[in-house]
Design a protein around this motif. Structure first.
Motif, PDB file in Angstrom:
ATOM      1  N   GLU A  40      14.103  41.077  14.758  1.00 57.59           N
ATOM      2  CA  GLU A  40      14.388  40.920  16.252  1.00 57.59           C
ATOM      3  C   GLU A  40      13.739  39.882  17.106  1.00 57.59           C
ATOM      4  O   GLU A  40      12.481  39.702  16.781  1.00 57.59           O
ATOM      5  CB  GLU A  40      14.053  42.465  16.868  1.00 57.59           C
ATOM      6  CG  GLU A  40      14.518  42.714  17.954  1.00 57.59           C
ATOM      7  CD  GLU A  40      14.196  44.287  18.445  1.00 57.59           C
ATOM      8  OE1 GLU A  40      15.114  44.877  18.575  1.00 57.59           O
ATOM      9  OE2 GLU A  40      12.951  44.503  18.332  1.00 57.59           O
ATOM     10  N   ILE A  41      14.252  39.269  17.991  1.00 55.20           N
ATOM     11  CA  ILE A  41      13.901  38.233  18.572  1.00 55.20           C
ATOM     12  C   ILE A  41      13.565  38.587  20.004  1.00 55.20           C
ATOM     13  O   ILE A  41      14.538  38.949  20.949  1.00 55.20           O
ATOM     14  CB  ILE A  41      14.747  36.873  18.438  1.00 55.20           C
ATOM     15  CG1 ILE A  41      15.112  36.423  17.305  1.00 55.20           C
ATOM     16  CG2 ILE A  41      14.364  35.741  19.442  1.00 55.20           C
ATOM     17  CD1 ILE A  41      15.919  35.241  17.182  1.00 55.20           C
ATOM     18  N   LYS A  42      12.323  38.688  20.236  1.00 59.56           N
ATOM     19  CA  LYS A  42      11.813  39.102  21.631  1.00 59.56           C
ATOM     20  C   LYS A  42      11.204  37.915  22.476  1.00 59.56           C
ATOM     21  O   LYS A  42      10.800  37.897  23.488  1.00 59.56           O
ATOM     22  CB  LYS A  42      10.924  40.309  21.832  1.00 59.56           C
ATOM     23  CG  LYS A  42      11.597  41.424  21.163  1.00 59.56           C
ATOM     24  CD  LYS A  42      10.619  42.677  21.201  1.00 59.56           C
ATOM     25  CE  LYS A  42      11.192  44.024  20.667  1.00 59.56           C
ATOM     26  NZ  LYS A  42      10.486  45.138  20.743  1.00 59.56           N
ATOM     27  N   LEU A  43      10.462  37.022  21.629  1.00 56.61           N
ATOM     28  CA  LEU A  43       9.550  36.088  21.917  1.00 56.61           C
ATOM     29  C   LEU A  43       9.900  34.932  21.588  1.00 56.61           C
ATOM     30  O   LEU A  43      10.331  34.899  20.192  1.00 56.61           O
ATOM     31  CB  LEU A  43       8.091  36.447  21.915  1.00 56.61           C
ATOM     32  CG  LEU A  43       7.615  37.642  23.091  1.00 56.61           C
ATOM     33  CD1 LEU A  43       6.307  38.207  22.537  1.00 56.61           C
ATOM     34  CD2 LEU A  43       7.531  37.083  24.404  1.00 56.61           C
ATOM     35  N   PRO A  44       9.416  33.474  21.815  1.00 58.23           N
ATOM     36  CA  PRO A  44       9.662  32.265  21.276  1.00 58.23           C
ATOM     37  C   PRO A  44       8.822  32.282  19.789  1.00 58.23           C
ATOM     38  O   PRO A  44       9.711  31.612  19.102  1.00 58.23           O
ATOM     39  CB  PRO A  44       8.954  31.332  22.166  1.00 58.23           C
ATOM     40  CG  PRO A  44       8.981  31.952  23.575  1.00 58.23           C
ATOM     41  CD  PRO A  44       8.877  33.292  23.275  1.00 58.23           C
TER      42      PRO A  44
END
Length: 341
Positions: free
Chosen positions: A172-176
Motif C-alpha cells: 500500500e502506498i501512503k507516503l513517499p
C-alpha cells in the motif's frame, strides 16, 4: 482594311465577354461568393478505441455537425490513431501541419512538441475536479488555447483522461517512502522520469501494450494511469494495490487544424466552437460518471483501494518540489500561475 479592323474589334469584344463569364463562374465554384455553403469532408483521429468516452464525444461532434448542416460538413472518426500508424505523437504533428483535420489527444502528447504543455500535468497542482474546472474554464484554459494556436492548433474544447493514479503489486502506498525501490512504468516523457526518480522509484518506459505482461511476470512492480485505463485493461488481475492520490491531471484537447479553422466562414467557425465545446463537456460528464462506478467495481474485485489523507498528500507535495525547481523556468512562471487554483 476597315472591315478587317472592325471584325477584329468584334472578336476581341466577344473574347472579353467570354472571359468575364468564365471568371464569374470560377469565383462562384470556389465558394468565395458564399463560403458558408462550402462542403467539407473532414478526418478526425482519436487515440483510443470506439468503446471509449473519447470516441463517444467525437461521434457526438460528427453527428451534431452532420445534422446542423444537413450533411454539408461531414466528419469521419478514426480510432486507435489509424491516421498516424498508431503513433499519438505523429497524430498531433499531423494536426498541426494539416494532414489531419481534427484530433482528441492528451496534452502529455503535445508536450512532445513543446515542454510547456507539461504544466497541465504538473504533480499535485490540481487536487480535484472543482479545481480542474476553475482552471480550464478560466485563465488556464485561455493560456492553453493561445499556446496551441502557436503550434497551429485551434482548441475547440477540453476533455479529460482523468487524474492519474498508481497501482502496484508490493504494498500500500501512503507516503513517499512507500515508493522506494519500486519499478514503475511511466509515460516516456522527461518530466515524469524526473518526477518518479525524485520519489525514489526506478521508472521504466514501455509501450502500454506490454504493461500487463510485464506486471504479470514481475518485470515491473506497478504503473500509473487514469482509472478508465486501469479498469478497462483489467489490471486488478495483476495488481493488488491502488492509491487514489490524484497526483497528475491528464486533460484532453479537442483540436482542429488552425489554418482550416481560420479558412471557415464566420458562421461555420461559430458552429465548430459551439459543437466542439458541447462535445468536450459531454466527454467530461460521462468520463466522471464512469470513473465512480469503475472504482467501486475494482474494490468489488478485491483490489485494495487507498485514498491518502491531506497530511500524507502534503508529504508527497514536499517530495516533488525539485520538479518545480527544475521545470518552472521551462513552463514559464506566468503559465504555471494560470494553472494554479
Amino acid at each position: 482594311m476597315r472591315k478587317f479592323l472592325k471584325g477584329r474589334n468584334l472578336l476581341l469584344a466577344m473574347l472579353l465577354i467570354v472571359s468575364a463569364i468564365l471568371a464569374a463562374c470560377g469565383g462562384s465554384s470556389s465558394g468565395d461568393a458564399d463560403d458558408k455553403e462550402k462542403s467539407y469532408k473532414l478526418k478526425m483521429s482519436v487515440t483510443v478505441s470506439d468503446s471509449s468516452t473519447w470516441y463517444e464525444a467525437a461521434k457526438k461532434l460528427a453527428d451534431d455537425m452532420d445534422k446542423e448542416t444537413d450533411g454539408r460538413i461531414k466528419i469521419e472518426v478514426f480510432t486507435n490513431e489509424q491516421l498516424s500508424g498508431g503513433d499519438s505523437g505523429k497524430a498531433v504533428e499531423g494536426l498541426a501541419k494539416g494532414s489531419i483535420d481534427l484530433t482528441f489527444n492528451s496534452t502529455i502528447i503535445y508536450s512532445i512538441l513543446d515542454q510547456r504543455f507539461g504544466v497541465t500535468s504538473a504533480p499535485f497542482l490540481l487536487k480535484d475536479h472543482s479545481e480542474v474546472d476553475k482552471v480550464f474554464y478560466g485563465e488556464g484554459g485561455e493560456k492553453l488555447k493561445g499556446l496551441l494556436a502557436e503550434k497551429g492548433v485551434q482548441a475547440l474544447g477540453y476533455g479529460e483522461n482523468g487524474f492519474r493514479q498508481i497501482t502496484n503489486s508490493k504494498r500500500e502506498i501512503k507516503l513517499p517512502e512507500d515508493l522506494n525501490g519500486l519499478k514503475i512504468r511511466i509515460p516516456g516523457i522527461t518530466m515524469y522520469t524526473d518526477l518518479y526518480r525524485s520519489l525514489g522509484t526506478d521508472p521504466a518506459t514501455m509501450t502500454f501494450s506490454e504493461v500487463f505482461t510485464a506486471l504479470q511476470q514481475g518485470t515491473i512492480d506497478g504503473q500509473e494511469n487514469p482509472i478508465d485505463v486501469i479498469a478497462s485493461s483489467k489490471l486488478e488481475e495483476v495488481q493488488d494495490y491502488l492509491t487514489l492520490w490524484n497526483y497528475s491531471y491528464d486533460p484532453l484537447v479537442l483540436g482542429m487544424n488552425k489554418k482550416l479553422y481560420d479558412s471557415l466562414s464566420d458562421e461555420d467557425r461559430e458552429l465548430f466552437d459551439r459543437l466542439g465545446k458541447e462535445a468536450a463537456a459531454y466527454q467530461v460528464k460521462i468520463a466522471r460518471e464512469k470513473e465512480a462506478s469503475q472504482i467501486e467495481d475494482l474494490k468489488a474485485k478485491g483490489m485494495n483501494v487507498y485514498t491518502p489523507t491531506d497530511a500524507e498528500l502534503e508529504a508527497f507535495k514536499k517530495a516533488v518540489q525539485p520538479i518545480y525547481d527544475k521545470y518552472t523556468d521551462i513552463w514559464g512562471e506566468d503559465l504555471l500561475k494560470a494553472f494554479t487554483p
